[in-house]
Scaffold this motif. Structure first.
Motif, PDB file in Angstrom:
ATOM      1  N   GLU A  78       0.814  -1.216   0.000  1.00 20.35           N
ATOM      2  CA  GLU A  78       0.000   0.000   0.000  1.00 20.35           C
ATOM      3  C   GLU A  78       0.852   1.272   0.000  1.00 20.35           C
ATOM      4  N   ILE A 101      -1.834  -0.260  -4.207  1.00 20.87           N
ATOM      5  CA  ILE A 101      -0.963   0.849  -3.824  1.00 20.87           C
ATOM      6  C   ILE A 101      -1.776   2.123  -3.580  1.00 20.87           C
ATOM      7  N   ARG A 102      -1.459   2.787  -2.467  1.00 22.54           N
ATOM      8  CA  ARG A 102      -2.096   4.064  -2.120  1.00 22.54           C
ATOM      9  C   ARG A 102      -1.092   5.224  -2.221  1.00 22.54           C
ATOM     10  N   TYR A 103       0.141   4.928  -1.902  1.00 22.10           N
ATOM     11  CA  TYR A 103       1.174   5.963  -1.854  1.00 22.10           C
ATOM     12  C   TYR A 103       2.391   5.449  -2.591  1.00 22.10           C
ATOM     13  N   HIS A 123      -6.127   1.739 -10.420  1.00 29.78           N
ATOM     14  CA  HIS A 123      -5.554   2.423  -9.267  1.00 29.78           C
ATOM     15  C   HIS A 123      -6.572   3.333  -8.586  1.00 29.78           C
ATOM     16  N   LEU A 126      -5.200   4.812  -5.324  1.00 24.03           N
ATOM     17  CA  LEU A 126      -3.986   5.625  -5.337  1.00 24.03           C
ATOM     18  C   LEU A 126      -4.277   7.046  -4.856  1.00 24.03           C
ATOM     19  N   PHE A 129       0.993  10.157  -5.938  1.00 24.16           N
ATOM     20  CA  PHE A 129       1.916   9.663  -6.962  1.00 24.16           C
ATOM     21  C   PHE A 129       2.948  10.753  -7.208  1.00 24.16           C
ATOM     22  N   ALA A 147      -7.406   7.179 -12.094  1.00 22.14           N
ATOM     23  CA  ALA A 147      -7.033   7.055 -10.679  1.00 22.14           C
ATOM     24  C   ALA A 147      -7.778   8.139  -9.908  1.00 22.14           C
ATOM     25  N   LEU A 150      -6.778  10.245  -6.613  1.00 22.89           N
ATOM     26  CA  LEU A 150      -5.516  10.980  -6.495  1.00 22.89           C
ATOM     27  C   LEU A 150      -5.710  12.323  -5.802  1.00 22.89           C
TER      28      LEU A 150
END
Length: 720
Positions: A78, A101-103, A123, A126, A129, A147, A150
């Motif tokens: 993540e 994945i978040r970060y 994503h 996410l 990024f 995404a 974001l």
């Protein structure tokens, strides 16, 4: 009970060495945090065995080589932060496809390659990024707008090209969008149309599009978008047309484009704006007098346009260091220190039908002389005064600073300082002595810096100051009045600089009063110190980013920071300064130039890379500033006897973070709002530690320092 290692946190422990391949055996590990150490070598491929890993953070180390493709197998990952290392090569394709994945932060490395064409499709989680300051190329995929969660998208300082996706507004949670310093965008009229959709991003606060290839006119809807922002940077593009009326921002830069037309009167409504840069455009017409009402602005840059007419002289324009109008050949009037010609006034004639010009006294006298009125009293007095003035400056050459600065003679400076007497001596250094004086022709108190020409390097120091300050104007730089390069009464070479006198003395005298001043104790509270730190940061933002050629000061320390009667800070002593003569495209500039720099500065404040063949960089100033910040709030000099070998002021502070800020704070500091006080201190110390990082690429950019210190001050002031 089955005891397994599920978390390993080794951050900020000054650990050196390579990462062991054995880490891959900790298969129950969920969190691996290695930030802010000195780990070197490559990232072990065995990390791909940690199938339960959710957090992997190893920023601010010296890791190199490629990112192992095995990391793409971490399906539960993540949080991945590998920023500020020396990683290179292409990022494994599978890493960009981890849907959990978040970060993802890979900034400040040497990574390259292009983004997958379907990046963003899977994503939805996410949040962040960040891949800024790498070498990524190719287009920004349209799919990134899928995404939808974001919040931060920062891809600045890469080599990405092509148009920006038109549906960026689908990222409705976006708060920071930075695509600066890429050849992104198109030069035609549609180049900025993607901004239309950003009006859907109702919580967008930072929009940085500077040093791109955007062209065409700035759409009117940008004015509506900008009212929500705290920072809007569109400088160094190819934007044309007229400037919209309602660009209300904390930090607004439109310099280096092709804007034309007049300065909108509506800009005077930007009550909260702190910095406005419209320089290096094609703006014409008059400077709106209503701009005088911009109360909170710290710097207004209108230089190198086609402005004409009278410069206002009230409000903002009363202080010539708060604005710049250099490079506008048809301006007149304004405050005296601008050295602009007087404006010719149109007056009605006696018949009331025609208009005539009011002529200066000299023209009147000249006409009367031609017609034989040699005994006209005003002319005789004027002529006598002129001849007296000429005789007093017969030893004067043109000012080394240029024609825009007044000439001054050795005799005038000798008289102003009571013969350069010891009683007028303020300070003495290696290359110069500084005297307090008073100029007879305007009764202005000044500081006269007399260069000690017997010492090797003194002439270079004098030249450096003249070069650096000739076109530099900012409210937080010590104001230079003029310079003298002449001969003394005995025919010896004489060089001196004349500065505005700073009644508050140096920051050094406040932080570390000498034994002779202990009977008159000085103390600066938290807000006063923070204001001074912000003032110095503001000066460096100007020197590094808004001068025609960026300037590196190279000797930031308390004795070179002078305070006026209101404790406003002014950065002085540019004897070590250098201009960056860039051999690379200016649009790619990020503080790295082509020249190397010799070892200069003061022990304790000088960056480690100086004198080691490193390229000239504004980041050496950031290092010194970081040390200064730590000194200001701990009360300890970096040369204190307790700091020796590998134990430095930076380490002393770093070991106390994040929970022991109060323990290391200057005992003179105190506050009733203890919680906010400690939070503010911790934030300041964190900035100082980051700025004084050993590796230049780990240091903060000075513009970010400026903004974060303001945020820390605002946080503390809320407790009142």
């Amino acid at each position: 009970m089955d005891q397994r290692v599920t978390a390993l946190n080794l951050s900020s422990l000054e650990i050196r060495g390579a990462l062991s391949i054995s880490i891959g055996n900790l298969t129950f590990l969920e969190e691996l945090i290695l930030d802010n150490n000195f780990f070197h070598g490559t990232i072990p491929y065995s990390l791909g065995n940690l199938s339960n890993l959710r957090i992997l953070s190893a920023s601010d180390n010296v890791l190199e080589g490629r990112i192992p493709e095995e990391l793409g197998k971490l399906s539960k990952l993540e949080f991945l932060k590998l920023s500020s290392n020396k990683l290179s090569g292409e990022v494994p394709l599978q890493l960009f496809k981890i849907s959990s994945i978040r970060y993802l932060n890979l900034a400040s490395n040497y990574l390259n390659g292009s983004f997958p064409s379907d990046f963003g499709l899977n994503h939805s989680k996410l949040h962040t990024f960040v891949v800024a300051e790498n070498q990524f190329f190719g287009p920004l995929p349209v799919s990134i707008t899928n995404a939808s969660g974001l919040v931060i998208l920062d891809i600045g300082t890469n080599a990405l090209s092509g148009p920006v996706p038109m549906n960026m507004g689908d990222l409705k949670h976006l708060q920071r969008l930075d695509i600066s310093k890429n050849p992104l965008g198109t030069s035609d009229s549609t180049g900025l149309n993607f901004l239309t959709s950003l009006t859907n991003c109702t919580i967008l606060r930072i929009l940085h599009l500077y040093a791109n290839n955007h062209g065409g006119a700035l759409p009117n809807f940008v004015a509506n978008l900008s009212t929500k922002l705290t920072s809007l940077r569109l400088d160094r593009n190819y934007i044309s047309g007229e400037i919209p009326n309602n660009l209300e921002n904390l930090f607004l830069s439109l310099q280096g484009n092709g804007f034309s037309g007049q300065i909108p009167e509506g800009l005077s409504n930007l009550i909260s704006i702190k910095l406005l840069d419209l320089s290096r455009n094609n703006i014409s017409g008059f400077i709106p007098q209503r701009l005088e009402s911009l109360r909170y602005i710290q710097y207004l840059n209108l230089s190198f346009n086609s402005l004409e007419g009278e410069v206002p002289s009230e409000g903002l324009f009363f202080n010539s260091t708060a604005f710049s109008v250099t490079g506008n050949g048809k301006l007149c009037g304004g405050v005296k220190s601008l050295q602009l010609p007087k404006c010719q006034r149109l007056l009605p004639s006696a018949e009331g039908k025609k208009k005539v010009l009011r002529k200066p006294l000299f023209q009147k006298c000249q006409k009367k002389v031609i017609f034989g009125y040699f005994l006209h009293v005003p002319c005789i007095r004027w002529w006598h005064k002129r001849n007296t003035r000429i005789s007093s400056i017969e030893l004067t050459s043109d000012s080394p600073l240029g024609d825009q600065f007044p000439k001054i003679s050795y005799t005038e400076l000798f008289q102003a300082t009571n013969g350069f007497s010891e009683g007028n001596l303020i300070a003495r250094g290696r290359y110069s002595s500084v005297y307090k004086g008073s100029l007879n022709y305007n009764d202005k108190t000044v500081a006269v810096k007399v260069i000690n020409l017997q010492n090797q390097g003194s002439r270079r120091s004098f030249t450096a100051e003249c070069e650096s300050l000739r076109n530099a104007r900012h409210r937080n730089l010590v104001k230079i009045i003029t310079a003298c390069s002449s001969r003394d009464n005995e025919g010896n070479e004489f060089k001196a600089l004349v500065y505005e006198f700073m009644a508050g003395g140096s920051l050094e005298s406040w932080l570390h009063p000498s034994s002779s001043n202990l009977m008159q104790p000085k103390n600066l509270n938290l807000i006063q110190r923070l204001n001074i730190a912000i003032d110095v940061a503001s000066a460096l933002v100007y020197l590094h980013h808004f001068c025609a050629i960026p300037v590196i000061h190279r000797d930031i320390k308390p004795s070179n920071i002078l305070l006026d009667s209101e404790l406003c800070a002014h950065l002085g002593d540019f004897g070590s300064a250098r201009s960056l003569l860039l051999a690379i495209d200016r649009s790619r500039y990020e503080g790295i130039g082509a020249r190397t720099i010799e070892l200069v500065g003061t022990v304790g404040y000088v960056a480690l890379e100086c004198g080691m063949g490193a390229p000239a960089s504004t980041l050496v100033d950031v290092y010194s500033y970081g040390v200064l910040l730590l000194e200001m709030f701990t009360g300890k000099r970096p040369t204190n006897s307790m700091f020796e070998d590998d134990f430095s002021l930076r380490n002393y502070v770093k070991m106390a973070l994040p929970d022991q800020a109060m323990r290391i704070a200057d005992p003179k500091l105190s506050s009733e709002c203890e919680t906010e006080f400690e939070k503010c201190l911790a934030s300041i110390f964190h900035i100082g530690v980051t700025c004084s990082a050993h590796l230049p690429e780990r240091r903060m950019h000075i513009a970010d320092v400026f903004m974060e210190l303001q945020a820390a001050r605002d946080l503390y002031l809320r407790c009142g």
